[in-house]
Design a protein around this motif. Structure first.
Motif, PDB file in Angstrom:
ATOM      1  N   ILE A  39      -6.231   4.390  -4.621  1.00  0.00           N
ATOM      2  CA  ILE A  39      -7.096   5.198  -5.485  1.00  0.00           C
ATOM      3  C   ILE A  39      -7.417   6.489  -4.743  1.00  0.00           C
ATOM      4  O   ILE A  39      -7.709   6.470  -3.541  1.00  0.00           O
ATOM      5  N   ALA A  40      -7.366   7.604  -5.455  1.00  0.00           N
ATOM      6  CA  ALA A  40      -7.701   8.882  -4.817  1.00  0.00           C
ATOM      7  C   ALA A  40      -7.977   9.935  -5.879  1.00  0.00           C
ATOM      8  O   ALA A  40      -7.671   9.758  -7.069  1.00  0.00           O
ATOM      9  N   GLU A  41      -8.565  11.031  -5.425  1.00  0.00           N
ATOM     10  CA  GLU A  41      -8.748  12.229  -6.250  1.00  0.00           C
ATOM     11  C   GLU A  41      -7.930  13.330  -5.581  1.00  0.00           C
ATOM     12  O   GLU A  41      -8.174  13.671  -4.426  1.00  0.00           O
ATOM     13  N   VAL A  42      -6.956  13.871  -6.301  1.00  0.00           N
ATOM     14  CA  VAL A  42      -5.941  14.728  -5.685  1.00  0.00           C
ATOM     15  C   VAL A  42      -5.958  16.124  -6.310  1.00  0.00           C
ATOM     16  O   VAL A  42      -6.177  16.273  -7.516  1.00  0.00           O
ATOM     17  N   THR A  43      -5.733  17.125  -5.469  1.00  0.00           N
ATOM     18  CA  THR A  43      -5.546  18.505  -5.920  1.00  0.00           C
ATOM     19  C   THR A  43      -4.091  18.893  -5.696  1.00  0.00           C
ATOM     20  O   THR A  43      -3.556  18.708  -4.599  1.00  0.00           O
ATOM     21  N   ALA A  55       0.818  -1.211   0.000  1.00  0.00           N
ATOM     22  CA  ALA A  55       0.000   0.000   0.000  1.00  0.00           C
ATOM     23  C   ALA A  55       0.857   1.268   0.000  1.00  0.00           C
ATOM     24  O   ALA A  55       0.521   2.256  -0.666  1.00  0.00           O
ATOM     25  N   ARG A  56       1.974   1.243   0.739  1.00  0.00           N
ATOM     26  CA  ARG A  56       2.817   2.436   0.811  1.00  0.00           C
ATOM     27  C   ARG A  56       3.407   2.772  -0.554  1.00  0.00           C
ATOM     28  O   ARG A  56       3.374   3.928  -0.999  1.00  0.00           O
ATOM     29  N   ASP A  57       3.971   1.763  -1.234  1.00  0.00           N
ATOM     30  CA  ASP A  57       4.552   2.001  -2.558  1.00  0.00           C
ATOM     31  C   ASP A  57       3.486   2.465  -3.547  1.00  0.00           C
ATOM     32  O   ASP A  57       3.749   3.324  -4.398  1.00  0.00           O
ATOM     33  N   ALA A  58       2.293   1.888  -3.434  1.00  0.00           N
ATOM     34  CA  ALA A  58       1.207   2.277  -4.336  1.00  0.00           C
ATOM     35  C   ALA A  58       0.853   3.747  -4.147  1.00  0.00           C
ATOM     36  O   ALA A  58       0.633   4.480  -5.117  1.00  0.00           O
ATOM     37  N   ARG A  59       0.819   4.201  -2.895  1.00  0.00           N
ATOM     38  CA  ARG A  59       0.476   5.605  -2.627  1.00  0.00           C
ATOM     39  C   ARG A  59       1.558   6.552  -3.149  1.00  0.00           C
ATOM     40  O   ARG A  59       1.251   7.573  -3.780  1.00  0.00           O
ATOM     41  N   VAL A  60       2.826   6.209  -2.896  1.00  0.00           N
ATOM     42  CA  VAL A  60       3.929   7.061  -3.355  1.00  0.00           C
ATOM     43  C   VAL A  60       3.924   7.165  -4.879  1.00  0.00           C
ATOM     44  O   VAL A  60       4.043   8.260  -5.451  1.00  0.00           O
ATOM     45  N   LYS A  61       3.783   6.024  -5.559  1.00  0.00           N
ATOM     46  CA  LYS A  61       3.770   6.036  -7.025  1.00  0.00           C
ATOM     47  C   LYS A  61       2.559   6.797  -7.559  1.00  0.00           C
ATOM     48  O   LYS A  61       2.654   7.518  -8.552  1.00  0.00           O
ATOM     49  N   ALA A  62       1.424   6.635  -6.898  1.00  0.00           N
ATOM     50  CA  ALA A  62       0.208   7.316  -7.350  1.00  0.00           C
ATOM     51  C   ALA A  62       0.358   8.829  -7.258  1.00  0.00           C
ATOM     52  O   ALA A  62       0.005   9.560  -8.191  1.00  0.00           O
ATOM     53  N   LEU A  63       0.890   9.316  -6.145  1.00  0.00           N
ATOM     54  CA  LEU A  63       1.056  10.761  -5.984  1.00  0.00           C
ATOM     55  C   LEU A  63       2.111  11.308  -6.935  1.00  0.00           C
ATOM     56  O   LEU A  63       1.988  12.442  -7.422  1.00  0.00           O
ATOM     57  N   ASP A  64       3.159  10.517  -7.222  1.00  0.00           N
ATOM     58  CA  ASP A  64       4.164  10.944  -8.202  1.00  0.00           C
ATOM     59  C   ASP A  64       3.550  11.034  -9.599  1.00  0.00           C
ATOM     60  O   ASP A  64       3.777  12.009 -10.329  1.00  0.00           O
ATOM     61  N   GLN A  65       2.780  10.015  -9.976  1.00  0.00           N
ATOM     62  CA  GLN A  65       2.133  10.041 -11.287  1.00  0.00           C
ATOM     63  C   GLN A  65       1.125  11.185 -11.375  1.00  0.00           C
ATOM     64  O   GLN A  65       1.024  11.864 -12.398  1.00  0.00           O
ATOM     65  N   VAL A  83      -5.583  15.495  -0.714  1.00  0.00           N
ATOM     66  CA  VAL A  83      -6.110  14.199  -1.151  1.00  0.00           C
ATOM     67  C   VAL A  83      -7.567  14.070  -0.734  1.00  0.00           C
ATOM     68  O   VAL A  83      -7.930  14.375   0.404  1.00  0.00           O
ATOM     69  N   ASP A  84      -8.402  13.603  -1.665  1.00  0.00           N
ATOM     70  CA  ASP A  84      -9.826  13.430  -1.398  1.00  0.00           C
ATOM     71  C   ASP A  84     -10.265  12.077  -1.963  1.00  0.00           C
ATOM     72  O   ASP A  84      -9.620  11.514  -2.844  1.00  0.00           O
ATOM     73  N   ARG A  85     -11.354  11.556  -1.434  1.00  0.00           N
ATOM     74  CA  ARG A  85     -11.932  10.286  -1.904  1.00  0.00           C
ATOM     75  C   ARG A  85     -10.864   9.194  -1.965  1.00  0.00           C
ATOM     76  O   ARG A  85     -10.714   8.489  -2.968  1.00  0.00           O
ATOM     77  N   GLU A  86     -10.140   9.062  -0.891  1.00  0.00           N
ATOM     78  CA  GLU A  86      -9.027   8.119  -0.823  1.00  0.00           C
ATOM     79  C   GLU A  86      -9.522   6.707  -0.514  1.00  0.00           C
ATOM     80  O   GLU A  86     -10.321   6.498   0.400  1.00  0.00           O
ATOM     81  N   LYS A  87      -9.038   5.730  -1.290  1.00  0.00           N
ATOM     82  CA  LYS A  87      -9.337   4.316  -1.052  1.00  0.00           C
ATOM     83  C   LYS A  87      -8.039   3.532  -1.191  1.00  0.00           C
ATOM     84  O   LYS A  87      -7.245   3.793  -2.097  1.00  0.00           O
ATOM     85  N   ALA A  88      -7.837   2.576  -0.295  1.00  0.00           N
ATOM     86  CA  ALA A  88      -6.589   1.810  -0.338  1.00  0.00           C
ATOM     87  C   ALA A  88      -6.834   0.377   0.099  1.00  0.00           C
ATOM     88  O   ALA A  88      -7.663   0.108   0.974  1.00  0.00           O
ATOM     89  N   SER A  89      -6.108  -0.531  -0.539  1.00  0.00           N
ATOM     90  CA  SER A  89      -6.082  -1.930  -0.118  1.00  0.00           C
ATOM     91  C   SER A  89      -4.630  -2.268   0.205  1.00  0.00           C
ATOM     92  O   SER A  89      -3.781  -1.380   0.309  1.00  0.00           O
TER      93      SER A  89
END
Length: 466
Positions: free
Chosen positions: A114-118, A54-64, A103-109
């Motif tokens: 998954i999130a909607e980010v500003t 989950a941690r790697d997924a969040r870091v990669k998601a925010l970078d992308q 970060v808004d509408r955050e979902k994680a497994s």
């Protein structure tokens, strides 16, 4: 008897303005129209990444998401013709340009995020990126336009007959909620939405709105101090099974000067209830946003063409500000100068109760400066070989666009940027992680020679890997 020197007029008037501002702060805030948003903030970036944990997924998601948001910002600021060749920023540029993340509408497994980010970016860093790449851009917003969102629902009656229902102020009008999305306040053509209260309801109904006559909109426009209204009519049609829907959008810009229209259409999955709700929305939000983007695009491009600047094309002029209504005029002029992003600096050289001498340093042309001031109800005109600033729409002199360049008052050109820009793979201080191969050294040498001709002390660039 010892004589006393009179107070310096600039200091005295500045102190008086400050006192008046404090006294009237509450009233001014209550009366001020809604302001546009920050064009350097990108809302609603959707990220969806799967990784080993989950941690790697969040870091990669925010970078992308950061890279996608920066690209979205560049496309917002630059003409569409440039989008296919926009340079990719380095990872260092992306990180240094980032100001804040929400970060808004955050979902994680355990493996997915998954999130909607500003993302909010630093204007200074973004402008420097644009300057280094010799990209012309527009960051000045037009005056917000008041949007009137009418939703037309098409369906069939009990006997299979076609039926239509028009909604404006009703709670079921989910089309109105779409226009309150913060992305529209950050647009170069921002919108303002009405309150939808009893006073609005009495001023205009859906039937009158669909007639698209300025006289019907005038009372509503007067309430919000708007000189232009955007009538947004979205017609929603759903197929019999209710799985897909089509949004047909017609936009009409109405003012005392006439009417201008644009269209947009989007088709896709029908609206479904939001999490925790049972009511089906009357319009699918993704389709509504797509239709708006399509319809607004030509108007936004036209605004960019009018306000496009390069930070390397800076000019300076001296203007006389005339106060016909005293301090109120000075407040209006000062506010306008502070709001225009391409005014790099303005200095008050002299100030009295009836006027001021101001020196303006700005990017772009004098015509563009006059247009941006006019958006804020301040005129810039030429009179007796002088530039004149006045609060209000009526100018004493001749508009810059109506003057032959040779007959204009003096304008000093103070800086030029080379016509060529450094290739995207070359950045001072760090290699571009996206570019694995060094580029041709000759191209960099050309850039360095052009840069040194303007600024002998400028740092030299070298190809990646050297």
């Amino acid at each position: 008897m010892q004589s006393r020197r009179p107070a310096h007029p600039v200091r005295f008037l500045s102190a008086l303005l400050g006192l008046l501002a404090l006294i009237g702060a509450g009233l001014w805030a209550a009366m001020a129209p809604a302001r546009a948003g920050d064009v350097f903030t990108v809302h609603g970036v959707v990220v969806d990444v799967t990784a080993e944990n989950a941690r790697d997924a969040r870091v990669k998601a925010l970078d992308q998401g950061r890279a996608l948001a920066f690209r979205t910002l560049l496309e917002r600021l630059t003409p569409q013709a440039m989008h296919a060749s926009l340079p990719r920023p380095t990872l260092e540029t992306l990180v240094e340009s980032e100001l804040a993340v929400e970060v808004d509408r955050e979902k994680a497994s355990s493996v997915r995020y998954i999130a909607e980010v500003t993302y909010a970016f630093r204007p200074t860093e973004v402008r420097e990126f644009l300057r280094l790449n010799a990209l012309s851009y527009s960051e000045n917003q037009a005056r917000p336009v008041l949007v009137v969102p009418v939703l037309v629902l098409r369906g069939t009656g009990p006997q299979g007959e076609p039926m239509e229902q028009a909604l404006l102020w009703e709670p079921e009008n989910d089309w109105a909620a779409v226009w309150r999305d913060p992305r529209f306040s950050s647009s170069l053509l921002p919108v303002e939405t009405p309150f939808g209260d009893t006073e609005d309801l009495l001023a205009l109904d859906a039937e009158k709105a669909l007639n698209a006559q300025w006289a019907d909109f005038a009372p509503l426009a007067a309430r919000y101090r708007a000189d232009e209204v955007l009538l947004a009519v979205a017609t929603v049609s759903r197929e019999a099974q209710g799985r897909t829907e089509q949004v047909d959008l017609t936009l009409a810009r109405l003012s005392e000067d006439g009417l201008e229209t644009a269209q947009g259409t989007a088709q896709g999955a029908a609206a479904v209830p939001e999490p925790g709700q049972t009511r089906i929305p009357t319009i699918a939000r993704p389709l509504a946003l797509e239709a708006i983007d399509i319809a607004m695009a030509p108007w936004i491009e036209r605004w960019k063409e009018k306000t496009l600047v390069s930070l390397g094309e800076q000019q300076r002029l001296s203007a006389t500000a005339v106060f016909r209504s005293g301090l109120a005029d000075w407040r209006a002029i000062e506010t306008a100068l502070a709001e225009i992003a391409t005014i790099i600096d303005h200095r008050v050289l002299a100030l009295s109760a009836t006027g001021a001498e101001i020196e303006l340093t700005f990017a772009g042309s004098v015509d563009q400066l006059a247009l941006l001031l006019a958006q804020r109800t301040v005129s810039l005109s030429a009179l007796n070989n002088l530039w004149v600033l006045e609060a209000g729409a009526v100018a004493s002199g001749v508009a810059p666009s109506e003057l032959d360049p040779a007959s204009r008052p003096p304008v000093e050109q103070i800086y030029l940027t080379p016509a060529t820009a450094p290739p995207a793979a070359y950045r001072p201080g760090a290699p571009d992680p996206y570019a694995g191969e060094p580029g041709p050294a000759a191209e960099v040498d050309d850039w360095n020679r052009a840069r040194s001709a303007i600024d002998p002390g400028a740092s030299q660039m070298a190809p990646v890997g050297q």
